[in-house]
Motif scaffolding. Structure first.
Motif, PDB file in Angstrom:
ATOM      1  N   THR A 275      40.760  36.321  47.101  1.00  0.00           N
ATOM      2  CA  THR A 275      40.535  34.946  46.572  1.00  0.00           C
ATOM      3  C   THR A 275      40.321  34.656  45.384  1.00  0.00           C
ATOM      4  OG1 THR A 275      40.007  34.191  48.898  1.00  0.00           O
ATOM      5  CG2 THR A 275      39.461  32.654  47.334  1.00  0.00           C
ATOM      6  N   ILE A 276      39.105  35.197  44.772  1.00  0.00           N
ATOM      7  CA  ILE A 276      38.815  35.306  43.593  1.00  0.00           C
ATOM      8  C   ILE A 276      39.971  35.764  42.583  1.00  0.00           C
ATOM      9  CG2 ILE A 276      37.249  36.282  41.834  1.00  0.00           C
ATOM     10  CD1 ILE A 276      35.240  36.673  44.177  1.00  0.00           C
ATOM     11  N   ALA A 277      40.673  36.713  42.989  1.00  0.00           N
ATOM     12  CA  ALA A 277      41.743  37.325  42.209  1.00  0.00           C
ATOM     13  C   ALA A 277      42.928  35.907  41.829  1.00  0.00           C
ATOM     14  CB  ALA A 277      42.385  38.627  42.714  1.00  0.00           C
ATOM     15  N   ASP A 278      43.032  35.454  43.127  1.00  0.00           N
ATOM     16  CA  ASP A 278      44.100  34.443  43.166  1.00  0.00           C
ATOM     17  C   ASP A 278      43.884  33.354  42.406  1.00  0.00           C
ATOM     18  OD1 ASP A 278      45.666  36.149  44.879  1.00  0.00           O
ATOM     19  OD2 ASP A 278      44.928  35.044  46.700  1.00  0.00           O
ATOM     20  N   ILE A 279      42.419  32.828  42.473  1.00  0.00           N
ATOM     21  CA  ILE A 279      41.929  31.694  41.807  1.00  0.00           C
ATOM     22  C   ILE A 279      41.787  32.105  40.005  1.00  0.00           C
ATOM     23  CG2 ILE A 279      39.807  30.131  41.276  1.00  0.00           C
ATOM     24  CD1 ILE A 279      39.349  30.671  44.321  1.00  0.00           C
ATOM     25  N   THR A 280      41.404  33.038  39.743  1.00  0.00           N
ATOM     26  CA  THR A 280      40.996  33.250  38.366  1.00  0.00           C
ATOM     27  C   THR A 280      42.395  33.701  37.809  1.00  0.00           C
ATOM     28  OG1 THR A 280      40.450  35.594  38.847  1.00  0.00           O
ATOM     29  CG2 THR A 280      38.637  33.785  38.975  1.00  0.00           C
ATOM     30  N   ARG A 281      43.258  34.504  38.603  1.00  0.00           N
ATOM     31  CA  ARG A 281      44.483  35.155  37.877  1.00  0.00           C
ATOM     32  C   ARG A 281      43.825  35.988  36.345  1.00  0.00           C
ATOM     33  NH1 ARG A 281      46.829  31.700  35.203  1.00  0.00           N
ATOM     34  NH2 ARG A 281      45.613  29.959  35.526  1.00  0.00           N
ATOM     35  N   ALA A 282      42.657  36.633  36.545  1.00  0.00           N
ATOM     36  CA  ALA A 282      42.220  37.265  35.414  1.00  0.00           C
ATOM     37  C   ALA A 282      42.945  38.417  34.874  1.00  0.00           C
ATOM     38  CB  ALA A 282      40.730  37.520  35.640  1.00  0.00           C
ATOM     39  N   ARG A 283      43.232  38.542  33.876  1.00  0.00           N
ATOM     40  CA  ARG A 283      43.826  39.965  33.213  1.00  0.00           C
ATOM     41  C   ARG A 283      42.732  40.610  32.473  1.00  0.00           C
ATOM     42  NH1 ARG A 283      45.486  40.416  36.815  1.00  0.00           N
ATOM     43  NH2 ARG A 283      46.418  42.325  36.085  1.00  0.00           N
ATOM     44  N   THR A 284      41.528  40.084  32.226  1.00  0.00           N
ATOM     45  CA  THR A 284      40.317  40.869  31.657  1.00  0.00           C
ATOM     46  C   THR A 284      39.241  40.541  32.550  1.00  0.00           C
ATOM     47  OG1 THR A 284      41.031  40.896  29.359  1.00  0.00           O
ATOM     48  CG2 THR A 284      38.628  41.286  29.858  1.00  0.00           C
ATOM     49  N   LEU A 285      38.549  41.633  32.800  1.00  0.00           N
ATOM     50  CA  LEU A 285      37.193  41.654  33.819  1.00  0.00           C
ATOM     51  C   LEU A 285      36.073  41.913  32.739  1.00  0.00           C
ATOM     52  CD1 LEU A 285      35.531  41.256  36.187  1.00  0.00           C
ATOM     53  CD2 LEU A 285      36.321  43.569  36.937  1.00  0.00           C
TER      54      LEU A 285
ATOM     55  N   PHE B 280      33.407  32.620  35.447  1.00  0.00           N
ATOM     56  CA  PHE B 280      32.177  33.281  35.600  1.00  0.00           C
ATOM     57  C   PHE B 280      31.791  33.388  36.952  1.00  0.00           C
ATOM     58  CE2 PHE B 280      27.651  32.830  35.079  1.00  0.00           C
ATOM     59  CZ  PHE B 280      27.208  34.157  34.612  1.00  0.00           C
ATOM     60  N   LEU B 281      31.687  34.658  37.188  1.00  0.00           N
ATOM     61  CA  LEU B 281      31.015  34.841  38.541  1.00  0.00           C
ATOM     62  C   LEU B 281      29.734  35.423  38.654  1.00  0.00           C
ATOM     63  CD1 LEU B 281      32.328  35.386  41.683  1.00  0.00           C
ATOM     64  CD2 LEU B 281      32.540  37.637  40.998  1.00  0.00           C
TER      65      LEU B 281
ATOM     66  N   ARG C  34      32.627  25.819  40.796  1.00  0.00           N
ATOM     67  CA  ARG C  34      33.685  25.389  41.607  1.00  0.00           C
ATOM     68  C   ARG C  34      33.843  25.994  42.884  1.00  0.00           C
ATOM     69  NH1 ARG C  34      36.501  21.686  38.512  1.00  0.00           N
ATOM     70  NH2 ARG C  34      36.352  22.182  36.056  1.00  0.00           N
ATOM     71  N   HIS C  35      33.333  27.122  43.289  1.00  0.00           N
ATOM     72  CA  HIS C  35      33.331  27.825  44.504  1.00  0.00           C
ATOM     73  C   HIS C  35      31.995  28.347  44.879  1.00  0.00           C
ATOM     74  CE1 HIS C  35      37.637  27.245  44.858  1.00  0.00           C
ATOM     75  NE2 HIS C  35      37.671  27.542  43.581  1.00  0.00           N
TER      76      HIS C  35
ATOM     77  N   SER D 184      28.881  32.747  43.300  1.00  0.00           N
ATOM     78  CA  SER D 184      29.488  31.512  42.901  1.00  0.00           C
ATOM     79  C   SER D 184      30.328  31.615  41.674  1.00  0.00           C
ATOM     80  CB  SER D 184      28.245  30.613  42.493  1.00  0.00           C
ATOM     81  OG  SER D 184      27.460  31.321  41.475  1.00  0.00           O
ATOM     82  N   LEU D 185      31.428  30.913  41.663  1.00  0.00           N
ATOM     83  CA  LEU D 185      32.495  30.869  40.412  1.00  0.00           C
ATOM     84  C   LEU D 185      32.426  29.581  39.936  1.00  0.00           C
ATOM     85  CD1 LEU D 185      34.787  32.764  39.666  1.00  0.00           C
ATOM     86  CD2 LEU D 185      36.297  31.619  41.177  1.00  0.00           C
ATOM     87  N   ALA D 186      32.076  29.904  38.373  1.00  0.00           N
ATOM     88  CA  ALA D 186      32.088  28.584  37.717  1.00  0.00           C
ATOM     89  C   ALA D 186      33.170  28.498  36.747  1.00  0.00           C
ATOM     90  CB  ALA D 186      30.699  28.685  37.166  1.00  0.00           C
ATOM     91  N   SER D 187      33.535  27.476  36.005  1.00  0.00           N
ATOM     92  CA  SER D 187      34.287  27.409  34.904  1.00  0.00           C
ATOM     93  C   SER D 187      33.658  26.543  33.805  1.00  0.00           C
ATOM     94  CB  SER D 187      35.812  26.966  35.144  1.00  0.00           C
ATOM     95  OG  SER D 187      35.515  25.723  35.721  1.00  0.00           O
TER      96      SER D 187
END
Length: 324
Positions: A73-83, A187-188, A302-303, A315-318
């Motif tokens: 779910t985190i991957a789907d929400i963030t679509r991050a290419r850099t961790l 931000f996780l 956000r989550h 928690s996931l924030a933006s």
């Protein structure tokens, strides 16, 4: 270009200078105190890994449970290419995020330990073709400037480590984390939650005495690095719940009157029998508190996910928009 590189932003003597400053300040402070980062030499890191496997110590298992259930779910929400991972250590739980995000992916582990970064980074590369690792030897509390990497970025601070920071330190840290984020970044954050006192105290005062040995290891570090003559047997381990501040305090209590010499600092420190020295604060959180602290730093929650028993949260924030 190599899939692994390591950059040092800390001077070679930075950690030694920081230890000297912290020990001088801590042993002359009233009451005495030492920051918890000095637990973690090789022996301390092994003891902490043992702690994470104890039946009383739930945070590591609870956070891993959340990641196992929510990484996709985190991957789907963030679509991050850099961790980017702050205080990455062994990067063990990070594998779940890397697996979910897929490759190509740039991973930037940030830690003060070059050996930990080398070991973890190369192990990840062996298991994840297509991963690029830019390891960074740095102190995340000093603020970071990251090189350009593919976006969006996901900045992670796991393990509940934020609880080791005092409120003013947390505010400064969260502001620096916000400064790293572009509008599309996230931000996780991992946080241990307020719960019953018995469960909390047991997590920091296990029946086998592993946490006691971990606590006293800070004295061994000071003895080795600064030539001090602490005897860990002169101190008892304490773990106490501060209801007002909602944090656990770990302390060392002197069993007798004693004087400790620290030759490298030309310093002596007197302890009275029963005197207590604080070695760690581990704050516990509530959702509304996390939301408020993130907002004060310019981020919006956000989550919010917890483990099934509600012991730990991710928690996931933006970045907050100008309108909030």
């Amino acid at each position: 270009m190599s899939p692994f590189d390591l950059t040092r932003t800390l001077p070679a003597d930075a950690m030694s200078a920081a230890l000297r400053a912290d020990v001088r300040e801590g042993l002359t402070h009233d009451p005495k105190q030492l920051p918890p980062k000095w637990f973690y030499d090789a022996q301390g890191s092994e003891l902490f890994e043992e702690i994470t496997r104890l039946p009383e110590y739930y945070p590591t298992r609870a956070e891993r449970e959340i990641l196992e259930e929510r990484a996709k779910t985190i991957a789907d929400i963030t679509r991050a290419r850099t961790l980017v991972e702050l205080g990455s250590g062994s990067s063990e739980k990070t594998r779940l995020l890397i697996d979910a995000l897929g490759t190509p992916l740039t991973y930037i582990p940030v830690d003060v330990s070059e050996s930990a970064l080398n070991g973890a980074g190369r192990a990840l590369l062996a298991d994840h073709p297509g991963l690029t690792v830019h390891a960074l030897v740095a102190d995340f509390q000093r603020g970071l400037e990251l090189s350009p990497t593919p976006g969006p970025r996901l900045v992670a601070f796991l393990g509940g480590t934020i609880g080791n920071l005092l409120p003013e330190e947390r505010a400064a840290f969260l502001a620096s984390a916000r400064a790293m984020l572009a509008p599309e970044d996230t931000f996780l954050l991992g946080t241990d939650l307020v719960k019953d006192e018995a469960t909390l105290v047991a997590a920091y005062d296990d029946a086998q005495g592993v946490t006691a040995a971990f606590n006293k290891n800070v004295l061994t570090v000071i003895d080795r690095e600064l030539g001090a003559d602490f005897d860990p047997a002169d101190f008892d381990h304490l773990a106490l719940w501060d209801r007002e501040n909602e944090w656990i305090e770990m302390r060392l209590r002197a069993r007798r009157d004693l004087t400790v010499k620290v030759p490298a600092l030309d310093l002596t420190a007197d302890f009275a029998a029963g005197e207590e020295m604080r070695t760690e604060v581990s704050a516990k959180f509530r959702e509304e508190g996390i939301r408020a602290e993130l907002a004060a730093a310019g981020m919006r929650l956000r989550h919010w996910w917890t483990d099934r028993k509600g012991r730990f949260a991710l928690s996931l924030a933006s970045p907050a928009s100008p309108e909030g």
